[in-house]
Design an enzyme around this catalytic site. Sequence first.
Site, PDB file in Angstrom:
ATOM      1  N   LYS A   1       0.834  -1.217   0.000  1.00 27.93           N
ATOM      2  CA  LYS A   1       0.000   0.000   0.000  1.00 27.93           C
ATOM      3  C   LYS A   1       0.864   1.260   0.000  1.00 27.93           C
ATOM      4  O   LYS A   1       0.622   2.180  -0.760  1.00 27.93           O
ATOM      5  CB  LYS A   1      -0.920   0.042   1.242  1.00 27.93           C
ATOM      6  CG  LYS A   1      -1.939  -1.089   1.315  1.00 27.93           C
ATOM      7  CD  LYS A   1      -2.914  -0.894   2.464  1.00 27.93           C
ATOM      8  CE  LYS A   1      -2.287  -0.850   3.840  1.00 27.93           C
ATOM      9  NZ  LYS A   1      -1.565  -2.068   4.242  1.00 27.93           N
TER      10      LYS A   1
ATOM     11  N   ARG B   1      -8.937   1.287   9.609  1.00 26.15           N
ATOM     12  CA  ARG B   1      -8.345   0.009  10.030  1.00 26.15           C
ATOM     13  C   ARG B   1      -9.360  -0.872  10.745  1.00 26.15           C
ATOM     14  O   ARG B   1      -9.050  -2.012  11.088  1.00 26.15           O
ATOM     15  CB  ARG B   1      -7.262   0.294  11.029  1.00 26.15           C
ATOM     16  CG  ARG B   1      -5.765   0.272  10.804  1.00 26.15           C
ATOM     17  CD  ARG B   1      -5.106  -0.420   9.745  1.00 26.15           C
ATOM     18  NE  ARG B   1      -3.770  -0.822  10.058  1.00 26.15           N
ATOM     19  CZ  ARG B   1      -2.669  -0.203   9.631  1.00 26.15           C
ATOM     20  NH1 ARG B   1      -2.741   0.870   8.891  1.00 26.15           N
ATOM     21  NH2 ARG B   1      -1.499  -0.687   9.931  1.00 26.15           N
TER      22      ARG B   1
ATOM     23  N   ARG C   1      12.052  -5.240   4.299  1.00 27.91           N
ATOM     24  CA  ARG C   1      11.742  -3.842   3.951  1.00 27.91           C
ATOM     25  C   ARG C   1      12.722  -2.856   4.588  1.00 27.91           C
ATOM     26  O   ARG C   1      13.122  -3.012   5.734  1.00 27.91           O
ATOM     27  CB  ARG C   1      10.321  -3.508   4.415  1.00 27.91           C
ATOM     28  CG  ARG C   1       9.957  -2.057   4.268  1.00 27.91           C
ATOM     29  CD  ARG C   1       8.481  -1.827   4.198  1.00 27.91           C
ATOM     30  NE  ARG C   1       7.763  -2.253   5.390  1.00 27.91           N
ATOM     31  CZ  ARG C   1       6.438  -2.248   5.478  1.00 27.91           C
ATOM     32  NH1 ARG C   1       5.704  -1.885   4.446  1.00 27.91           N
ATOM     33  NH2 ARG C   1       5.838  -2.635   6.580  1.00 27.91           N
TER      34      ARG C   1
ATOM     35  N   ARG D   1      12.004  -0.789  10.079  1.00 31.44           N
ATOM     36  CA  ARG D   1      10.993  -0.432  11.080  1.00 31.44           C
ATOM     37  C   ARG D   1      11.028  -1.407  12.252  1.00 31.44           C
ATOM     38  O   ARG D   1      11.230  -2.599  12.051  1.00 31.44           O
ATOM     39  CB  ARG D   1       9.596  -0.459  10.436  1.00 31.44           C
ATOM     40  CG  ARG D   1       9.302   0.758   9.622  1.00 31.44           C
ATOM     41  CD  ARG D   1       8.031   0.646   8.814  1.00 31.44           C
ATOM     42  NE  ARG D   1       6.893   0.067   9.508  1.00 31.44           N
ATOM     43  CZ  ARG D   1       5.667  -0.023   8.979  1.00 31.44           C
ATOM     44  NH1 ARG D   1       5.433   0.431   7.757  1.00 31.44           N
ATOM     45  NH2 ARG D   1       4.675  -0.558   9.652  1.00 31.44           N
TER      46      ARG D   1
ATOM     47  N   ARG E   1       0.672  -8.430  13.635  1.00 35.21           N
ATOM     48  CA  ARG E   1       0.026  -7.450  12.751  1.00 35.21           C
ATOM     49  C   ARG E   1      -0.958  -8.143  11.814  1.00 35.21           C
ATOM     50  O   ARG E   1      -2.024  -7.612  11.502  1.00 35.21           O
ATOM     51  CB  ARG E   1       1.085  -6.676  11.961  1.00 35.21           C
ATOM     52  CG  ARG E   1       1.804  -5.650  12.843  1.00 35.21           C
ATOM     53  CD  ARG E   1       3.093  -5.178  12.224  1.00 35.21           C
ATOM     54  NE  ARG E   1       2.901  -4.375  11.044  1.00 35.21           N
ATOM     55  CZ  ARG E   1       3.875  -4.095  10.175  1.00 35.21           C
ATOM     56  NH1 ARG E   1       5.098  -4.563  10.372  1.00 35.21           N
ATOM     57  NH2 ARG E   1       3.631  -3.365   9.131  1.00 35.21           N
TER      58      ARG E   1
HETATM   59  P1  AMP Z   1       1.409   1.055   8.804  1.00 33.29           P
HETATM   60  O1  AMP Z   1       2.537   1.966   8.483  1.00 33.29           O
HETATM   61  O2  AMP Z   1       0.152   1.395   8.070  1.00 33.29           O
HETATM   62  O3  AMP Z   1       1.796  -0.395   8.682  1.00 33.29           O
HETATM   63  O4  AMP Z   1       1.057   1.290  10.364  1.00 33.29           O
HETATM   64  C1  AMP Z   1       2.021   1.027  11.365  1.00 33.29           C
HETATM   65  C2  AMP Z   1       1.347   0.990  12.716  1.00 33.29           C
HETATM   66  O5  AMP Z   1       0.759   2.273  12.996  1.00 33.29           O
HETATM   67  C3  AMP Z   1       0.203  -0.001  12.850  1.00 33.29           C
HETATM   68  O6  AMP Z   1       0.646  -1.317  13.155  1.00 33.29           O
HETATM   69  C4  AMP Z   1      -0.583   0.619  14.004  1.00 33.29           C
HETATM   70  O7  AMP Z   1       0.059   0.395  15.244  1.00 33.29           O
HETATM   71  C5  AMP Z   1      -0.466   2.108  13.698  1.00 33.29           C
HETATM   72  N1  AMP Z   1      -1.564   2.587  12.828  1.00 33.29           N
HETATM   73  C6  AMP Z   1      -1.466   3.070  11.553  1.00 33.29           C
HETATM   74  N2  AMP Z   1      -2.674   3.413  11.084  1.00 33.29           N
HETATM   75  C7  AMP Z   1      -3.566   3.154  12.073  1.00 33.29           C
HETATM   76  C8  AMP Z   1      -4.967   3.277  12.194  1.00 33.29           C
HETATM   77  N3  AMP Z   1      -5.727   3.739  11.186  1.00 33.29           N
HETATM   78  N4  AMP Z   1      -5.541   2.918  13.367  1.00 33.29           N
HETATM   79  C9  AMP Z   1      -4.810   2.454  14.395  1.00 33.29           C
HETATM   80  N5  AMP Z   1      -3.484   2.281  14.335  1.00 33.29           N
HETATM   81  C10 AMP Z   1      -2.849   2.635  13.197  1.00 33.29           C
END
Ligand code: AMP
Length: 223
Positions: A13, A88, A127, A160, A171
């Site tokens: 994404k 989410r 990554r 990360r 996750r």
């Molecule tokens: P991502 O970069 O989208 O993989 O997000 C990394 C982390 O940020 C996730 O595992 C969550 O802990 C947090 N996070 C990102 N977007 C959301 C969301 N919409 N709601 C809750 N937590 C989020």
Amino acid sequence: MKIILLGPPGAGKGTQAKKLAQKLGLPHISTGDILRQNVSQSSGLGKEAQGYMTKGELVPDQLVTSMLIDRLKQPDCLNGFILDGYPRNLAQAKTLNEVFQNMGIDASLVIYLDASENIIIQRICGRLVCKKCQANFHVTNMPPKKEGICDYCRAELYQRVDDTQDTVKNRLNVYHKETSGLIEYYRQKGNFYTLNADEDADIVLSQMFELVQKTNGSAKIQS
Ligand code: AMP
């Protein structure tokens, strides 16, 4: 164009949203990127979010949602945006609906990037992310030209903290429990398309662009 990208972690994404955003001249809004920026700046929000993020749990809705609403009010969002990482869960999807209604807009396109679990784990565990511009690379699939350095802004690349094998499993569990139900929710609302994100990144990107053109014939690629 208001585009929502759905899909499990590691489906691509972020990578696709950045490229599509650049092509269309729209802002890429990644709630994960905004949260990571807050963590690196040790802001109040960053301190509250950090523990959840490290474990691969969702950050509480009220924190993420008010952060997102602030971002959507910025003038660069007036012509559209690409949303990556939000919603989410169902509560966030319903809130987003209300936010869109209040802003007098609607999602033009919802794209679900479907990827298989072995590919997801391989992608996430290799990554690399740029500390400055957040561009994504991969140690084998998409290596930077110079090891450890971003091709675009020359800043350092890092892994990360939540891109480890154990956290990825959590996750994915969180994704199946909280997020995957949104696929049916958006399918029923319309303008919903599924792409096979196991494919090569360039193929997926051109399919995404075809969908954009189908939805909005006047969409132009920016050089
Ligand atoms: P991502 O970069 O989208 O993989 O997000 C990394 C982390 O940020 C996730 O595992 C969550 O802990 C947090 N996070 C990102 N977007 C959301 C969301 N919409 N709601 C809750 N937590 C989020």
